[in-house]
Design an enzyme around this catalytic site. Structure first.
Site: not given
Ligand code: DHB
Ligand code: FE
Length: 279
Positions: A59, A12, A240, A193
């Site tokens: 977020h 995303h 995530e 990440h």
């Protein structure tokens, strides 16, 4: 009765929203990533889902770090996207399925999940970028959306096992809903990440590929990891991956992999795209 037809995973990353706006899909940097989506477009075109339930993490748009629900579920008739500071264009409002949301929320509370029920909920890139990837040009037709936000910004975060179990409970709820609806489940975010700090740019391809293998028919082998393990193995934002596990938990039937694509890096991230059919 409502039926869960399958699950889709997707990155995303906000930069994807920029690339779409600038029509850069066929440029060398982006081509291999965007080429992972046409098989999903074809499947969605054929299946015509009525509802997409989207596991994602907010977020800092709707829930900042001062107030952070572990699990938040939308129960609105409409969801608005707002400028969240990444400089990406906002998308038009999307429609919700309020009644199915409440049905799911009732089941989750019965199953002892302490959820936050949101009758208003702004959605960020965790929802909007995958929507744009899966339904180019906002081509959702009559499809409605139910956003499910899992905390992945502020420790403590819920464990992989708990997120899988949340998905299981949601899957049961959806399949006990009386209306004939086709429901697709999305898990957005991941894979490995790290956006800042000493290890910024850290990606673990081997781990990502192992997760893509196991999530198909051995997801229980992914449930022993702690959030701390995921941070260590997959980077600070690697947790995530719990959105993928929420999605996978909701697929209660026999799951078949129809398509996958893995591309590194997109921005700072290992981008994994999968299409799983639920029989
Ligand atoms: C990136 C990845 C994310 O998951 C996110 O939420 C924002 C940015 C990135 O790699 O740029
Ligand atoms: Fe993210």
């Amino acid at each position: 009765m409502a039926r869960i037809i399958g699950g889709i995973t997707s990155s995303h990353i906000p930069a994807i929203g920029n690339a779409i706006e600038r029509n850069q899909q066929q440029e060398p940097y982006w081509k291999d990533f965007f080429d992972g989506y046409p098989p999903i477009h074809a499947w969605l075109e054929q299946q015509q889902p009525d509802v997409a339930v989207i596991f994602y993490n907010d977020h800092g748009l709707e829930f900042f770090i001062d107030k952070k629900p572990t699990f938040a579920i939308g129960a609105a008739t409409q969801y608005n996207n707002a400028d969240e500071g990444w400089g990406i264009k906002t998308i038009p409002p999307v429609n919700g399925h309020e009644d199915l949301s409440w049905h799911i929320c009732n089941q989750l509370v019965d199953d002892e999940f302490d959820i936050t029920i949101c009758q208003e909920m702004r959605i960020d890139h965790g929802v909007t970028v995958p929507l744009q990837l899966m339904w180019p040009g906002y081509s959702y037709g009559h499809m409605k959306v139910i956003p499910v936000a899992i905390n992945c910004e502020q420790h403590p975060m819920p464990s992989p096992k708990r997120c899988f179990n949340l998905g299981r409970s949601m899957g049961k709820a959806i399949e006990s809903y009386e209306e004939d609806l086709k429901v697709v489940i999305l898990g957005t975010g991941g894979m490995s990440h790290q956006l800042d700090g000493e290890r910024a740019g850290f990606i673990n391809k081997e781990f990502d590929l192992m997760c893509m293998d196991k999530i198909v028919d051995r997801p229980e082998e992914l449930l022993h990891y702690s959030i701390r393990d995921l941070v260590e193995i997959a980077g600070a934002q690697g947790p995530e991956f719990i959105m993928w596990l929420g999605m996978r938990g909701a697929l209660i039937g026999k799951v078949k992999e129809l398509h996958r694509n893995y591309h590194i890096p997109i921005s700072n991230t290992g981008a994994g795209t999968m299409l799983l059919e639920n029989k």
